[in-house]
Design a protein around this motif. Structure first.
Motif, PDB file in Angstrom:
ATOM      1  N   HIS A  44       0.815  -1.364  -0.150  1.00 11.25           N
ATOM      2  CA  HIS A  44      -0.042  -0.030  -0.016  1.00 11.25           C
ATOM      3  C   HIS A  44       0.756   1.121   0.101  1.00 11.25           C
ATOM      4  O   HIS A  44       0.553   2.246  -0.712  1.00 11.25           O
TER       5      HIS A  44
ATOM      6  N   ARG B   4       3.636   1.523  -1.198  1.00 13.41           N
ATOM      7  CA  ARG B   4       4.533   1.596  -2.659  1.00 13.41           C
ATOM      8  C   ARG B   4       3.234   2.252  -3.509  1.00 13.41           C
ATOM      9  O   ARG B   4       3.683   2.983  -4.322  1.00 13.41           O
ATOM     10  N   GLU B   5       2.138   1.655  -3.454  1.00 15.01           N
ATOM     11  CA  GLU B   5       1.047   2.081  -4.357  1.00 15.01           C
ATOM     12  C   GLU B   5       0.580   3.693  -4.125  1.00 15.01           C
ATOM     13  O   GLU B   5       0.466   4.299  -5.007  1.00 15.01           O
TER      14      GLU B   5
ATOM     15  N   ALA C  23       1.286   6.354  -6.961  1.00 12.04           N
ATOM     16  CA  ALA C  23      -0.020   6.982  -7.098  1.00 12.04           C
ATOM     17  C   ALA C  23      -0.133   8.690  -7.236  1.00 12.04           C
ATOM     18  O   ALA C  23      -0.259   9.311  -8.228  1.00 12.04           O
TER      19      ALA C  23
ATOM     20  N   PRO D 191      -5.831   0.752  -9.923  1.00 12.40           N
ATOM     21  CA  PRO D 191      -4.417   0.044  -9.269  1.00 12.40           C
ATOM     22  C   PRO D 191      -3.376   0.574 -10.261  1.00 12.40           C
ATOM     23  O   PRO D 191      -2.832  -0.284 -11.196  1.00 12.40           O
TER      24      PRO D 191
ATOM     25  N   SER E 274      -0.068   0.941 -10.304  1.00 13.42           N
ATOM     26  CA  SER E 274       1.210   0.143 -10.334  1.00 13.42           C
ATOM     27  C   SER E 274       1.002  -1.158 -11.077  1.00 13.42           C
ATOM     28  O   SER E 274       1.954  -1.699 -11.934  1.00 13.42           O
ATOM     29  N   THR E 275      -0.248  -1.750 -10.859  1.00 16.34           N
ATOM     30  CA  THR E 275      -0.510  -3.146 -11.572  1.00 16.34           C
ATOM     31  C   THR E 275      -0.796  -2.784 -12.967  1.00 16.34           C
ATOM     32  O   THR E 275      -0.129  -3.746 -13.850  1.00 16.34           O
TER      33      THR E 275
END
Length: 680
Positions: free
Chosen positions: A281, A283-284, A288, A341, A343-344
């Motif tokens: 989280h 990192r996300e 973002a 999401p 990064s995904t």
């Protein structure tokens, strides 16, 4: 006769079914937009409620600068990765009096819990002949009193002149230094914080800390790393941010010393979670924040261009008219882009800019189509121009409703989203920021004005004047309350905007001729609401106050009315000077076009043209909103953004309203004025 009656009954049933279908489509659009707000709000809001204080104490704090969550990987930094997986983790938002917070400033904030000013002069230096010596000593002494050792791990090499190889090598050096001091996976009772975006050399420190333009910064701003092992795997947050996985550097002093509040900071808390979830989280959120900020300029420019171009072409091009009626919905749809999401998607080869743009385009198209067809079915008995006004008015008010709902629920849906609150600037993490206040004000005023001219209840009803006053007063009070309330919008400046604007609008729409004392009374009412909101916020526990309550606390600490008045004026003057600062950062030639455009839009809004004659209620509301935007501009440090977006949204909706008038039949149009008699 019986057959005729039967046919009429069947016709009425058919019309009733059509209206029900239209109402259902509109309700579905509202439900979809509400769901996009509610889903992240309920999820992250529930985690916040489960947060608890730490049980253990910190005995060692490791500090560095320039270390972001993108730098920590399982392959290159195994010690830091293992430590983060088994500890509480958060993105650290850096706040200082400089645009680019440095390590020197971060050290002083560790000791005081307050924002650190930039170096006073080019010869400023601490002990040892370089900036940072005194700050290191102060931070070490302050933490030593709580039994905490301070260890420097070095700094990440960052800047425009640093290549990727040097950057990665410096990160590996920090990982090795941490493993040397704390072991291969850290230990209980230790914490690590990257307390500055960079650590400039003594020769560059003054220039870096005094740089104001974002385009001139030596390295892009981003959330830094904060890891605390006291909770085990946990999401970290604080009362300052109210966002799961984000803590301010101002909170570090209170968090590490187990004190409820130190300076402006409040102690962080943690919510236990599965191992690694908190790391993912953090990192996300970091990814973002940076990618959404990079996408803001092109996407906001595209939204503004579509709003204005479609509005300008709406009178002649049917497709442009349909787009203009609902294009404002791109704002609330983009406001919920945090649900993506990113990064995904990047791992799948999808560029973040493309992902956010696709989300905004397809979401706006779906909501816009549903709203347009819903209004056509529901209001089939109304004239065409009324249906167009109703569609555009509902789209504007849906925008306001989505923004206000998100603020009331904690701003979780808009956090790190397009047009939402961005933590990398450490300015606002929840509530309504100035740019959103400008959008909300213009969308509310013109949306209400369009509905008044679209629905007969406000023009030819039984008591249309009373209906207009109740509608404007009720919606204005609701939007104002949600904007001002400390637990919702937490925007103190909104008290100075919505109270006078709503009162003046009610008077103007009731048929009472405005007098100067009416305006003065409305301004006094706004000041009274501001003071009341500040007093109520001040009476709350210190750990729960917003910036308005903290401001009142500083006035109370002065101990005398004269001292409080002096402090109030100093803050007001500082806000106004900061508001004008962007005009001095760039070449005067670049500032001339925006100023000329603002003057042209002001003249266009004030003059009594077609809109004033044909849509007088919308015209009066637009004037009130414009005055409110300038009140907000003069009382906020980013007031130019507020008034700029208010003008853009207001002008675009005005173009849409003018285009709707072209759909009237000659019978619906206002009869021409009688000719002036000529002298013989």
């Amino acid at each position: 006769m019986r057959m005729i009656a039967t046919l009429e009954s069947m016709h009425e049933i058919s019309h009733a079914r059509t209206r029900v279908a239209g109402a259902g489509l509109i309700a579905a659009c509202l439900a979809l937009l509400a769901a996009l707000i509610l889903a992240p709000s309920l999820h992250w809001g529930g985690l916040r409620k489960d947060a608890t204080p730490p049980v253990d104490r910190v005995h060692t704090l490791y500090v560095t600068s320039g270390l972001t969550w993108a730098d920590i990987t399982k392959e290159d930094t195994p010690a830091l990765w293992c430590f983060a997986e088994n500890s509480g983790a958060a993105g650290l938002a850096l706040s200082s009096e400089s645009v680019m917070p440095t390590k020197r400033q971060g050290l002083e904030t560790l000791a005081t819990g307050a924002r650190t000013p930039a170096l006073g002069d080019t010869n400023a230096a601490g002990r040892g002949g370089s900036p940072g010596g005194k700050e290191w000593s102060d931070a070490t002494s302050a933490l030593a009193e709580a039994g905490i050792s301070l260890v420097d791990l070095g700094d990440v090499a960052t800047g425009k002149d640093v290549n990727r190889f040097a950057h990665e090598r410096s990160v590996r050096d920090i990982d090795a230094a941490f493993a040397k001091h704390a072991g291969e996976c850290g230990e209980r009772g230790v914490a690590l914080a990257s307390i500055g975006s960079l650590n400039p050399s003594p020769e560059q420190a003054y220039e870096v800390e005094h740089t104001r333009g974002y385009d001139a910064l030596p390295t892009p701003l981003n959330l830094q790393v904060y890891i605390d092992s006291r909770w085990g795997p946990a999401f970290l947050t604080s009362p300052s941010t109210r966002q799961v996985g984000v803590v301010m550097n101002l909170d570090l002093a209170a968090s590490l010393t187990d004190t409820g509040q130190v300076g402006m900071g409040r102690a962080a808390v943690g919510t236990a979670t599965r191992k690694g979830t908190q790391l993912a989280h953090a990192r996300e959120v970091t990814f973002a924040s940076r990618t959404t900020e990079d996408a803001l300029a092109p996407l906001l420019g595209a939204i503004v261009a579509i709003l204005l171009i479609s509005g300008a072409l709406a009178r002649r091009v049917p497709a442009a008219r349909n787009v203009a009626n609902v294009s404002i919905l791109a704002i609330p749809v983009g406001y919920t882009s945090s649900i993506l999401p990113l990064s995904t998607l990047v791992n799948l080869g999808i560029h973040p800019l493309f992902a956010i743009a696709a989300w905004t385009i397809f979401g706006t198209a779906a909501l816009g189509a549903g709203l347009t067809f819903g209004v056509r079915l529901l209001a089939s008995a109304l004239p065409e121009h009324s249906r167009r006004l109703l569609t555009a008015g509902l789209a504007a008010l849906m925008t306001v409703a989505a923004i206000v709902l998100d603020a009331a629920l904690g701003s979780h849906a808009s956090f790190t989203s397009l047009l939402g609150n961005q933590p990398i600037y450490a300015g606002r993490f929840y509530g309504l920021s100035n740019h959103i206040t400008g959008i909300t004000l213009a969308a509310w005023a013109l949306g209400v004005g369009m509905l008044m001219h679209a629905l007969p209840a406000f023009t030819t009803g039984r008591r249309p004047g009373l209906a207009r006053v109740l509608f404007v007063g009720g919606t204005g009070a609701l939007v104002g309350f949600c904007s001002i309330a400390p637990g919702m919008g937490a925007d103190a400046g909104s008290a100075l905007i919505y109270a006078p604007v709503t009162l003046v609008a009610c008077l103007a729409l009731s048929g009472i001729r405005l007098r100067p004392w009416h305006v003065l009374a409305a301004l006094a009412a706004g000041t009274g609401v501001f003071a009341l909101a500040g007093a109520l916020d001040y009476m709350r526990p210190a750990s729960s106050r917003t910036h308005l309550g903290e401001f009142v606390a500083t006035l109370v600490e002065k101990g005398s009315p004269a001292g409080a008045a002096s402090q109030f004026w100093a803050v007001f003057a500082d806000r106004t000077s900061r508001m004008l600062e962007p005009l001095t950062l760039y070449s005067p030639l670049l500032m001339v076009p925006p100023v000329l455009i603002a003057l042209a839009l002001t003249y266009s809004a004030v003059r009594r043209g077609l809109l004033a004659r044909e849509l007088p209620y919308l015209y009066r509301l637009r004037l009130a909103a414009m005055a409110g935007a300038w009140i907000g501009a003069l009382t906020n440090d980013t007031g130019l953004v507020l008034v700029g977006l208010a003008y853009v949204v207001g002008f675009a909706l005005s173009l849409t309203a003018r285009a709707a008038l072209s759909a009237r039949t000659p019978r619906e149009a206002r009869p021409p004025a009688p000719p002036t008699p000529q002298k013989l």
